[in-house]
Design a protein around this motif. Structure first.
Motif, PDB file in Angstrom:
ATOM      1  N   SER A  56       0.864  -1.197  -0.010  1.00 56.40           N
ATOM      2  CA  SER A  56      -0.009   0.012  -0.012  1.00 56.40           C
ATOM      3  C   SER A  56       1.011   1.316  -0.011  1.00 56.40           C
ATOM      4  CB  SER A  56      -0.904  -0.069   1.363  1.00 56.40           C
ATOM      5  OG  SER A  56      -1.760  -1.268   1.308  1.00 56.40           O
TER       6      SER A  56
ATOM      7  N   GLN B 249       1.206 -12.896   4.247  1.00 57.81           N
ATOM      8  CA  GLN B 249      -0.117 -13.563   3.717  1.00 57.81           C
ATOM      9  C   GLN B 249       0.405 -15.028   3.262  1.00 57.81           C
ATOM     10  OE1 GLN B 249      -1.119 -10.376   1.509  1.00 57.81           O
ATOM     11  NE2 GLN B 249      -1.429  -9.064   3.496  1.00 57.81           N
TER      12      GLN B 249
ATOM     13  N   ILE C  81      -6.642 -12.521  -1.317  1.00 61.62           N
ATOM     14  CA  ILE C  81      -5.959 -11.237  -1.432  1.00 61.62           C
ATOM     15  C   ILE C  81      -4.841 -11.222  -2.490  1.00 61.62           C
ATOM     16  CG2 ILE C  81      -4.224  -9.890  -0.373  1.00 61.62           C
ATOM     17  CD1 ILE C  81      -5.121 -11.038   2.553  1.00 61.62           C
TER      18      ILE C  81
ATOM     19  N   GLY D  18       3.294  -9.222   1.184  1.00 63.14           N
ATOM     20  CA  GLY D  18       2.087  -8.711   2.068  1.00 63.14           C
ATOM     21  C   GLY D  18       2.024  -9.268   3.500  1.00 63.14           C
TER      22      GLY D  18
ATOM     23  N   ASN E  57      -1.502  -5.168   6.558  1.00 65.23           N
ATOM     24  CA  ASN E  57      -2.972  -5.328   5.996  1.00 65.23           C
ATOM     25  C   ASN E  57      -3.824  -4.776   7.178  1.00 65.23           C
ATOM     26  OD1 ASN E  57      -5.497  -6.670   5.262  1.00 65.23           O
ATOM     27  ND2 ASN E  57      -4.146  -7.085   3.638  1.00 65.23           N
TER      28      ASN E  57
ATOM     29  N   ASN F 177      -3.190  -0.542   8.181  1.00 69.25           N
ATOM     30  CA  ASN F 177      -3.189   0.558   6.991  1.00 69.25           C
ATOM     31  C   ASN F 177      -4.420   1.435   7.243  1.00 69.25           C
ATOM     32  OD1 ASN F 177      -1.864   1.986   5.241  1.00 69.25           O
ATOM     33  ND2 ASN F 177      -2.634   0.919   3.616  1.00 69.25           N
TER      34      ASN F 177
ATOM     35  N   ASP G 289      -6.787   0.760   5.225  1.00 71.49           N
ATOM     36  CA  ASP G 289      -7.595   0.845   4.137  1.00 71.49           C
ATOM     37  C   ASP G 289      -8.846   0.098   3.890  1.00 71.49           C
ATOM     38  OD1 ASP G 289      -8.238   0.202   1.183  1.00 71.49           O
ATOM     39  OD2 ASP G 289      -6.293   0.323   0.315  1.00 71.49           O
TER      40      ASP G 289
ATOM     41  N   ASN H 173      -8.897  -3.634   1.984  1.00 70.19           N
ATOM     42  CA  ASN H 173      -7.985  -4.890   2.804  1.00 70.19           C
ATOM     43  C   ASN H 173      -9.121  -5.781   2.966  1.00 70.19           C
ATOM     44  OD1 ASN H 173      -5.728  -3.402   1.928  1.00 70.19           O
ATOM     45  ND2 ASN H 173      -5.080  -2.926   4.106  1.00 70.19           N
ATOM     46  N   ASP H 174      -8.758  -7.024   2.637  1.00 74.45           N
ATOM     47  CA  ASP H 174      -9.606  -8.231   3.401  1.00 74.45           C
ATOM     48  C   ASP H 174      -9.684  -8.579   4.817  1.00 74.45           C
ATOM     49  OD1 ASP H 174     -10.833  -9.157   0.756  1.00 74.45           O
ATOM     50  OD2 ASP H 174      -8.827  -8.851   0.144  1.00 74.45           O
TER      51      ASP H 174
ATOM     52  N   TYR I 133      -9.376  -5.246  -5.508  1.00 77.61           N
ATOM     53  CA  TYR I 133     -10.227  -5.075  -4.162  1.00 77.61           C
ATOM     54  C   TYR I 133     -11.637  -5.797  -4.208  1.00 77.61           C
ATOM     55  CZ  TYR I 133      -6.403  -2.255  -2.361  1.00 77.61           C
ATOM     56  OH  TYR I 133      -5.096  -1.813  -1.716  1.00 77.61           O
TER      57      TYR I 133
ATOM     58  N   THR J 279     -16.561  -6.430   3.927  1.00 75.40           N
ATOM     59  CA  THR J 279     -15.386  -5.633   3.513  1.00 75.40           C
ATOM     60  C   THR J 279     -15.780  -4.946   2.417  1.00 75.40           C
ATOM     61  OG1 THR J 279     -13.973  -7.624   4.136  1.00 75.40           O
ATOM     62  CG2 THR J 279     -13.102  -6.323   2.345  1.00 75.40           C
TER      63      THR J 279
END
Lengths: 288, 806
Positions: free
Chosen positions: A36, A78, A101, A110, A115, A118, A120, A123-124, A193, A217
């Motif tokens: 990211s 991950q 992901i 990642g 994850n 951040n 975001d 993100n999952d 995403y 999500t």
């Protein structure tokens, strides 16, 4: 696509990393997997003067079961999540989600910490962590503190994490053996995403739901723990009427942005469809 | 003959000539990362250029201040339009007869337009400098919708054209109008419609997209001021044209310009035109005396250099009740963006869109195209298609489905009824083309049998019933497409680029030991010319393809040619290769006759040499002849064995194909899954079936992308949306359907080896097949036409609007 100038730091301990964050304040950013932050820097939407690479901090790696909790170090990739025997046995939804992901190359880099930290909404793992009722361990100048995933997210890229703090680990209560689970993600292509995604954890006692947890999500500026939907499903037999009410309750808390994935109405409806499908699959697994 | 003598079959196989599935020789370096691309080239003292770009779609540029940027160590220069005016290069001509700003001259017309060019010692410094350049803009009203471009109160986009009501292609009727292009018999077509038993009309849009090659546009310019010579490496699909244009613009003599296109990582039309980056790099090298490299990033590529399509096609078909078509009427509104930089042959403002009668025997037709300006990036390139042919194919193939639905006819049966018959070729179309050859019925029947078309229709019917009964949430679509392409531009009588006729060329030089160097005016960007050109030569002159080196892209060594795009390489350069090879063979025959002490008329060609008629053991192989050509030529014949051929094609070629797409659509998510895609191509003589298959796979993947979501769109402020691979749909292997390929062979009668070209057919035919499948799936719910792209949310929206969500 060319970043500005920055100074690169590679601390070897959490204390050292925190002290770098303290001394450089707003000018510093921790670097985990970088998927990211680095693109943001290339676009010059982020321009940290100090980049603190956490990959040299050995304490941030690894997974273990401590009592009835699974503790995962923040710099666990991950790829490592996908291939962990411990997680496959105790928390298979992490593998299922992590496999959705991005792509293998990104998953090699990642991390779980990056994850979730951040902020975001795409993100999952944040939604999944809310579903699993995980707790994040944060280290700062005043020592450690813990914040529940369900309380961590404030807005897109705004979280409970203070500028001088790091996420060091994620603690997840081990779900009972035989639980059902599913992560359903609608996306345009590999690496995208979610248009919308739903995480479901369910335990059944006969045909009745004895516990259920639902999170969504990328359908708001934060991940969404769907408390009301979870409550509606709890104690039910997952009959059509209950599922319809739960889906409606989940859809009601979404506030998606319109983007290339579709208008807000579509993304809300897809959150509902993903939840319905995740529920069916999770229940099937719980019964099986 | 003893046992060691190779059999005819062995000699034939050793050539790896035409028809052989020869492995691509260039892949040895590409797959090992050993290709040499522009960005791999580094020169001593090389500087780097990068652009300041406009955040606004339409604005006056009132001030550019580079003072702070120039203070950064390593920043060498900042060029603006004012600097370029000194060398008369603030504007440049486009391929379409318009002019285009190189750097913003007082205003900008689209977001990310080039405003200033920074030259620095490295790219990091250049980008740091960009952040410090102050540009003041005064925003102007933005025009995004092409349908509003000719409103009386529409903003004036091009003050430079004020008062010029005569454009490059005739009169302009509005300040944002570029051209009108009309073809066909309007009165006869109107009469056909007046008398028609059935008519249909639909506005069919083909959205804006982008070729997005893996390698973006880039160049490296180096001006040698001592010798007055310019060397320009670049990602060029047409290096010779770039050299000629560079000479005309710069006044450097053409022989002192060395244009070199090294390995090129995909083009698909993106690398045909000339871009501000090239001009600025050249000027910066002239100014600084140092080499200057410019490399586009992905967002720059997607948002500025060459979009494709953006055609809005109002399509009307007249027919009898039995389905016989009696007339076609099409009006196109073409959105060209801020400048008309369409990459078409100069006399064709809408390319070869008049192929829009397709594969059908329309007695009359009329076409009218209006091009307009909007606040979007310029381009209009042929994205893996001949010029505007994919738009035309989509228009007619969608239109035929609309007609079939109105008539209650099966779309395949409607096509079979109206095909041009095999005995009608050469066929003169109502819009002025002479189709060279075709056998549409055979191809269509073969395709329908291969996929069990009737069986699929039965299955679809059953599924529709089940859907209506609420037993399934999935619907099924069968997309039919039968396209006719027009490629191989082209005959000098009607095709030129800025006055340069669209011939192509080949030079073949046989070395004394019988190996070969050959050079062409074409330029591979991944098509595999190094493999296939050698195969043509191998078959024509009997030297193994492995002994033939193919070189393209260096204007100092290659004969002049118009480059590679529009599937023109095989029809034009391929013909030149065959003819050059035949010149060599003719001389070889004289030499062989001398060696065998017979008359050349007593010789016959056999695979890899000449033999005496009736006495095949008396023979000379091409290798033996090559040695003799240099060292013991017949008396009176000059030594050596080489030839050059320039080929001006007598006609275009007309590849065709039958494509079928079977799709299952989840109405609750709008996700469409391609169950089966069958592509039958007829590209005439097949040079390398494996390369054809690869071309078809690639083109179908692009077609899938375009039809199912790949789009460059703009919001109402003219902000370009989706100019990164996050949003711009470039499918991976995971999303891409499985492709089934098939073929028939109907050679081109006017091409020396009968080949027609295939690279673009799958894009041209694939898009309508996908779109027709989506449309076909929803037809039974009452829909007549659904605009592309068919990404999940739009398909879901259609399902919702048709009441499929209950």
């Amino acid at each position: 696509m060319i970043p500005g100038e920055f100074i690169y730091h590679r601390p070897s301990s959490v204390a050292e990393a925190v002290s770098l964050l303290v001394s450089h304040g707003d000018e510093a950013r921790p670097l985990a997997g970088g998927h990211s932050l680095i693109p943001m820097m290339k676009l010059r939407m982020a321009a940290p003067e100090h980049l603190i690479d956490l990959s040299g901090v050995a304490d941030l790696k690894g997974m273990q079961e401590v009592g009835d909790t699974i503790v995962i170090g923040a710099m666990t990739t991950q790829h490592e999540l996908v291939n962990s025997d411990l997680l496959i046995a105790k928390l298979p939804i992490i593998r299922e989600t992590s496999l959705m992901i991005a792509d293998p190359q990104i998953r090699y880099m990642g991390t779980i910490g990056g994850n979730v930290a951040n902020g975001d909404p795409g993100n999952d793992l944040p939604g999944l962590m809310q579903c699993l009722n995980a707790v994040y361990v944060l280290a700062g100048p005043d020592g450690e503190r813990e914040v529940a995933a369900r309380d961590f997210y404030e807005a897109a890229y705004f979280t409970a994490l203070a500028p001088e703090e790091l996420v060091t680990a994620v603690k997840i209560p081990t779900p009972p053996a035989g639980h059902g689970f599913a992560y359903e993600k609608l996306k345009r292509k590999v690496g995208d995403y979610a248009t919308a995604a739903a995480a479901v954890l369910v335990t059944m006692s006969g045909d009745t739901v004895s516990s259920c947890s639902v999170a969504l999500t990328n359908v708001a500026d934060t991940p969404l723990y769907a408390a009301q939907a979870s409550e509606i499903l709890n104690g039910s037999t997952l009959d059509a009427d209950t599922v319809t009410r739960a889906v409606a309750a989940a859809e009601a808390i979404t506030m998606p942005a319109a983007d290339g994935r579709g208008p807000a109405e579509y993304r809300t409806k897809m959150a509902g469809v993903m939840l319905e499908r995740a529920l069916a699959r999770a229940a099937e697994r719980a019964k099986g | 003959m003893n046992d060691m003598t190779p059999s005819r079959e062995q000699r034939e196989a050793a050539l790896e000539g035409m028809g052989c599935k020869r492995k691509r020789v260039e892949d040895i370096r590409f797959t090992q990362g050993k290709g040499k691309y522009v960005d791999d080239i580094k020169m001593p003292g090389m500087l780097h250029g990068d652009f300041v770009r406009s955040p606004y779609a339409h604005a006056k540029v009132t001030k550019i201040d580079a003072t702070e940027a120039l203070k950064i160590p390593g920043v060498i220069a900042v060029l603006t339009a004012e600097d370029l005016k000194g060398v008369n290069l603030a504007w440049m001509p486009t391929l379409a007869g318009d002019v285009q700003m190189v750097l913003a001259d007082g205003k900008v017309l689209y977001q990310n337009q080039e405003v200033a060019f920074v030259v620095a010692e490295d790219r990091y410094i250049a980008d740091d400098a960009i952040q410090l350049i102050e540009v003041e803009y005064e925003e102007l009203p933005v025009l995004v919708d092409p349908f509003k471009s000719m409103d009386p109160d529409a903003p004036v986009l091009r003050p430079d054209l004020e008062g010029k009501m005569e454009g490059a292609h005739g009169p302009r009727k509005h300040h944002n109008h570029i051209f009108n292009w009309s073809v066909g018999d309007e009165d006869a077509t109107d009469k056909a419609f007046a008398e028609a038993e059935v008519t249909v009309k639909e506005m069919i849009s083909y959205h804006r997209t982008h070729p997005s090659p893996l390698e973006t546009c880039q160049c490296l310019a180096s001006m040698d001021k001592v010798n007055g010579e310019l060397t320009l490496y670049g990602t060029f699909q047409a290096p010779h044209v770039i050299r000629t244009v560079a000479s005309l613009l710069s006044t450097i003599p053409e022989h002192k310009i060395h244009v070199i296109a090294p390995d090129v990582g995909g083009g698909f039309g993106n690398k045909v035109g000339a871009y501000p980056g090239y001009i600025c790099s050249i000027v910066a090298s002239i100014v600084t005396g140092q080499p200057v490299k410019w490399v586009e990033d992905r967002m720059e590529n997607l948002s500025t250099t060459s979009f494709a399509r953006d055609y809005h096609m109002t399509t009307e078909i007249a027919a009898k009740k039995d389905g016989t078509v009696t007339g076609l009427k099409v009006h196109v509104l073409g959105d060209h963006g801020g400048f008309d930089a369409c990459a078409d042959p100069s006399k064709w403002p809408a390319g070869f869109f008049n192929i829009v009668t397709g594969s059908y025997d329309f007695p009359v037709a009329h076409l009218s195209v209006d091009g307009v300006y909007t606040n979007k990036a310029p381009g209009g390139v042929a994205y893996r298609c001949s010029f505007r042919v994919t738009e035309a194919a989509y228009c007619i193939e969608r239109g035929m489905d609309v007609l079939a639905q109105k008539l209650g006819m099966d779309p395949a049966d409607l096509r079979l009824k109206n095909f041009i018959k095999a005995e009608q070729f050469p066929y003169n179309s109502a819009l002025g083309w002479e189709y060279d050859s075709g056998d549409y019925h055979t191809a269509m029947h073969k395709a329908m049998d291969a996929i069990d078309y009737r069986g699929l229709r039965e299955e679809q019917k059953a599924k529709q019933e089940a859907f209506k009964r609420g037993e399934t949430r999935e619907i099924m679509g069968i997309g039919v497409c039968f396209f006719t392409e027009i490629v191989g531009a082209g005959p000098s009588k009607n095709c030129d680029i800025l006055g340069v006729a669209m011939f192509d060329s080949a030079e073949i030089r046989i070395h004394p030991t019988g190996s070969v160097i050959s050079r062409m005016g074409s330029k591979s960007q991944g098509q595999g010319h190094e493999t296939t050109w050698a195969q043509i030569i191998a078959t024509e002159i009997g030297i193994p393809a492995a002994d033939i080196m193919v070189e393209e892209g260096d204007t100092d060594t290659a004969p002049y040619g118009l480059g590679t795009y529009g599937s023109r390489s095989t029809p034009v350069a391929g013909a030149a290769i065959a003819l050059a090879a035949r010149k060599i063979r003719a001389k070889a025959q004289m030499i062989a006759a001398h060696m065998l002490e017979v008359s050349e008329f007593d010789l016959e060609w056999d695979i890899d040499g000449f033999q005496v008629k009736g006495n095949p053991e008396a023979r000379k192989s091409m290798k033996e002849i090559a040695w003799a050509a240099y060292n013991a030529p017949p008396p009176g014949i000059e030594p050596g064995l080489e030839a050059v051929s320039y080929y001006d094609p007598p006609n275009m070629t007309y590849p065709f194909g039958a494509y079928f797409c079977v799709m299952d659509i989840d109405v609750d998510t709008g996700v469409a899954k391609t169950r089966r895609f069958y592509a039958l191509d007829d590209c005439g003589t097949r040079i390398n079936p494996m390369i054809i298959e690869g071309q078809v796979h690639g083109g179908l993947t692009e077609a899938f992308a375009i039809a199912m979501g790949q789009e460059i769109s703009y919001d109402e402020m003219g902000n370009v949306m989706g100019a990164s691979f996050m949003d711009f749909f470039l499918p991976t292997a995971v999303e891409t359907p499985h492709w089934e390929t098939d073929h028939t062979v109907t050679p081109s009668p006017h091409h020396p080896i009968g080949a027609k070209g295939v690279g673009e057919s799958p894009n041209v035919g694939g898009v309508p097949a996908f779109s027709n499948a989506v449309n076909d799936a929803f037809g039974f719910l009452g829909s007549t036409h659904i605009q592309m792209p068919h990404d999940a949310w739009r398909v879901w929206q259609v399902a919702k609007n048709l009441g499929a969500h209950g």
